[in-house]
Design a protein around this motif. Structure first.
Motif, PDB file in Angstrom:
ATOM      1  N   GLU A  65      98.004 106.632 156.423  1.00 28.72           N
ATOM      2  CA  GLU A  65      99.264 105.887 156.485  1.00 28.72           C
ATOM      3  C   GLU A  65      99.032 104.431 156.905  1.00 28.72           C
ATOM      4  O   GLU A  65      99.626 103.513 156.356  1.00 28.72           O
ATOM      5  CB  GLU A  65     100.209 106.579 157.466  1.00 28.72           C
ATOM      6  CG  GLU A  65     101.640 106.238 157.248  1.00 28.72           C
ATOM      7  CD  GLU A  65     102.579 107.189 157.965  1.00 28.72           C
ATOM      8  OE1 GLU A  65     103.466 106.680 158.668  1.00 28.72           O
ATOM      9  OE2 GLU A  65     102.416 108.404 157.826  1.00 28.72           O
ATOM     10  N   LEU A  66      98.157 104.219 157.880  1.00 30.20           N
ATOM     11  CA  LEU A  66      97.852 102.848 158.327  1.00 30.20           C
ATOM     12  C   LEU A  66      97.190 102.050 157.215  1.00 30.20           C
ATOM     13  O   LEU A  66      97.444 100.856 157.063  1.00 30.20           O
ATOM     14  CB  LEU A  66      96.949 102.874 159.560  1.00 30.20           C
ATOM     15  CG  LEU A  66      97.596 103.257 160.875  1.00 30.20           C
ATOM     16  CD1 LEU A  66      96.539 103.474 161.946  1.00 30.20           C
ATOM     17  CD2 LEU A  66      98.588 102.183 161.317  1.00 30.20           C
ATOM     18  N   TYR A  67      96.339 102.692 156.442  1.00 31.40           N
ATOM     19  CA  TYR A  67      95.603 102.006 155.388  1.00 31.40           C
ATOM     20  C   TYR A  67      96.493 101.685 154.183  1.00 31.40           C
ATOM     21  O   TYR A  67      96.419 100.598 153.621  1.00 31.40           O
ATOM     22  CB  TYR A  67      94.411 102.852 154.944  1.00 31.40           C
ATOM     23  CG  TYR A  67      93.518 102.153 153.959  1.00 31.40           C
ATOM     24  CD1 TYR A  67      92.617 101.176 154.377  1.00 31.40           C
ATOM     25  CD2 TYR A  67      93.580 102.451 152.603  1.00 31.40           C
ATOM     26  CE1 TYR A  67      91.807 100.519 153.472  1.00 31.40           C
ATOM     27  CE2 TYR A  67      92.775 101.800 151.684  1.00 31.40           C
ATOM     28  CZ  TYR A  67      91.885 100.836 152.133  1.00 31.40           C
ATOM     29  OH  TYR A  67      91.086 100.183 151.227  1.00 31.40           O
ATOM     30  N   ASN A  68      97.338 102.635 153.793  1.00 28.77           N
ATOM     31  CA  ASN A  68      98.107 102.493 152.560  1.00 28.77           C
ATOM     32  C   ASN A  68      99.483 101.862 152.718  1.00 28.77           C
ATOM     33  O   ASN A  68     100.068 101.424 151.739  1.00 28.77           O
ATOM     34  CB  ASN A  68      98.271 103.853 151.870  1.00 28.77           C
ATOM     35  CG  ASN A  68      96.954 104.369 151.348  1.00 28.77           C
ATOM     36  OD1 ASN A  68      96.113 103.603 150.906  1.00 28.77           O
ATOM     37  ND2 ASN A  68      96.773 105.672 151.418  1.00 28.77           N
ATOM     38  N   LYS A  69     100.023 101.857 153.922  1.00 29.91           N
ATOM     39  CA  LYS A  69     101.380 101.354 154.111  1.00 29.91           C
ATOM     40  C   LYS A  69     101.379 100.211 155.118  1.00 29.91           C
ATOM     41  O   LYS A  69     100.489 100.096 155.945  1.00 29.91           O
ATOM     42  CB  LYS A  69     102.296 102.475 154.608  1.00 29.91           C
ATOM     43  CG  LYS A  69     102.432 103.623 153.636  1.00 29.91           C
ATOM     44  CD  LYS A  69     103.323 104.703 154.185  1.00 29.91           C
ATOM     45  CE  LYS A  69     103.437 105.859 153.213  1.00 29.91           C
ATOM     46  NZ  LYS A  69     104.214 106.963 153.763  1.00 29.91           N
ATOM     47  N   ASN A  70     102.404  99.412 155.054  1.00 28.42           N
ATOM     48  CA  ASN A  70     102.556  98.312 155.993  1.00 28.42           C
ATOM     49  C   ASN A  70     103.414  98.804 157.164  1.00 28.42           C
ATOM     50  O   ASN A  70     104.615  98.555 157.214  1.00 28.42           O
ATOM     51  CB  ASN A  70     103.198  97.108 155.289  1.00 28.42           C
ATOM     52  CG  ASN A  70     103.190  95.889 156.166  1.00 28.42           C
ATOM     53  OD1 ASN A  70     102.424  95.803 157.125  1.00 28.42           O
ATOM     54  ND2 ASN A  70     104.046  94.932 155.846  1.00 28.42           N
ATOM     55  N   VAL A  71     102.785  99.522 158.101  1.00 26.06           N
ATOM     56  CA  VAL A  71     103.494 100.093 159.249  1.00 26.06           C
ATOM     57  C   VAL A  71     102.824  99.632 160.538  1.00 26.06           C
ATOM     58  O   VAL A  71     101.655  99.243 160.554  1.00 26.06           O
ATOM     59  CB  VAL A  71     103.501 101.639 159.196  1.00 26.06           C
ATOM     60  CG1 VAL A  71     104.341 102.140 158.048  1.00 26.06           C
ATOM     61  CG2 VAL A  71     102.096 102.195 159.101  1.00 26.06           C
ATOM     62  N   LYS A  72     103.575  99.694 161.616  1.00 29.39           N
ATOM     63  CA  LYS A  72     103.033  99.323 162.914  1.00 29.39           C
ATOM     64  C   LYS A  72     102.261 100.500 163.503  1.00 29.39           C
ATOM     65  O   LYS A  72     102.623 101.658 163.305  1.00 29.39           O
ATOM     66  CB  LYS A  72     104.159  98.937 163.869  1.00 29.39           C
ATOM     67  CG  LYS A  72     104.902  97.692 163.461  1.00 29.39           C
ATOM     68  CD  LYS A  72     105.993  97.390 164.445  1.00 29.39           C
ATOM     69  CE  LYS A  72     106.787  96.170 164.010  1.00 29.39           C
ATOM     70  NZ  LYS A  72     107.899  95.893 164.915  1.00 29.39           N
ATOM     71  N   SER A 101      93.819  99.131 164.543  1.00 26.33           N
ATOM     72  CA  SER A 101      94.060  97.771 164.058  1.00 26.33           C
ATOM     73  C   SER A 101      92.985  97.338 163.049  1.00 26.33           C
ATOM     74  O   SER A 101      93.266  96.543 162.155  1.00 26.33           O
ATOM     75  CB  SER A 101      94.123  96.784 165.229  1.00 26.33           C
ATOM     76  OG  SER A 101      92.948  96.855 165.993  1.00 26.33           O
ATOM     77  N   LYS A 104      93.929  98.390 159.460  1.00 23.71           N
ATOM     78  CA  LYS A 104      94.916  97.530 158.802  1.00 23.71           C
ATOM     79  C   LYS A 104      94.276  96.289 158.184  1.00 23.71           C
ATOM     80  O   LYS A 104      94.806  95.717 157.249  1.00 23.71           O
ATOM     81  CB  LYS A 104      95.997  97.129 159.797  1.00 23.71           C
ATOM     82  CG  LYS A 104      96.840  98.334 160.251  1.00 23.71           C
ATOM     83  CD  LYS A 104      97.925  97.962 161.178  1.00 23.71           C
ATOM     84  CE  LYS A 104      99.082  97.296 160.528  1.00 23.71           C
ATOM     85  NZ  LYS A 104      99.757  97.978 159.453  1.00 23.71           N
ATOM     86  N   SER A 105      93.095  95.893 158.691  1.00 23.72           N
ATOM     87  CA  SER A 105      92.449  94.683 158.184  1.00 23.72           C
ATOM     88  C   SER A 105      91.776  94.895 156.827  1.00 23.72           C
ATOM     89  O   SER A 105      91.452  93.940 156.151  1.00 23.72           O
ATOM     90  CB  SER A 105      91.429  94.170 159.194  1.00 23.72           C
ATOM     91  OG  SER A 105      90.353  95.079 159.309  1.00 23.72           O
TER      92      SER A 105
END
Length: 147
Positions: A65-72, A101, A104-105
């Motif tokens: 989810e962190l990799y594929n979506k723009n979520v916190k 984090s 997400k990069s």
């Protein structure tokens, strides 16, 4: 219901409720078993506890989810049952080897822990004709190599 069907029903229940607070008694009930018996059988067959399975699945899904979506990160942490961002980060880093984090990069090597699927394969049970013969003494020579 047989053992394999019960285990698969319990796994399906865990997967369907992966973002919820999962009650071990309910898992055992879905498997038509007692909690004690189910926990022991699950660990013997799968090689890890119910808690380890749920934690690994949650962390794997959280990384996806962190990799594929723009979520916190905090939203993902709460979604997968962590009370704080710090506890989620510690568990995530221990499991994946990188912090949330860093995922997400971009360029990240992540672990994936896939859903279990129970199958039973039974082999053997075939007739075999054989004959016993007596022979003279003989020597067997073998070459042993380690790779």
């Amino acid at each position: 219901m047989n053992l394999i069907d019960g285990l698969q029903n319990a796994i399906n229940y865990m997967e369907d409720n992966i973002t919820e607070d999962i009650d071990y008694d309910k898992i055992a009930e879905v498997a038509c078993s007692s909690r004690f018996y189910f926990q022991r059988i699950f660990q013997i067959i799968c090689g890890y506890t119910i808690g380890e399975y749920i934690r690994s699945r949650r962390l794997s899904l959280a990384a996806e989810e962190l990799y594929n979506k723009n979520v916190k990160v905090i939203d993902v942490a709460f979604k997968y049952g962590y009370n704080s961002c710090e506890s989620f980060s510690r568990a995530f880093t221990k499991f994946h080897g990188i912090s949330p984090s860093q995922v997400k990069s971009g360029n990240s090597n992540l672990k994936s822990f896939s859903k279990l699927s129970m199958k039973i394969v039974i082999e053997g049970g075939k007739d075999m004709n054989y004959r016993i013969e007596k022979t003279d003494e003989f020597t067997i020579i073998a070459k042993r190599a380690r790779y």
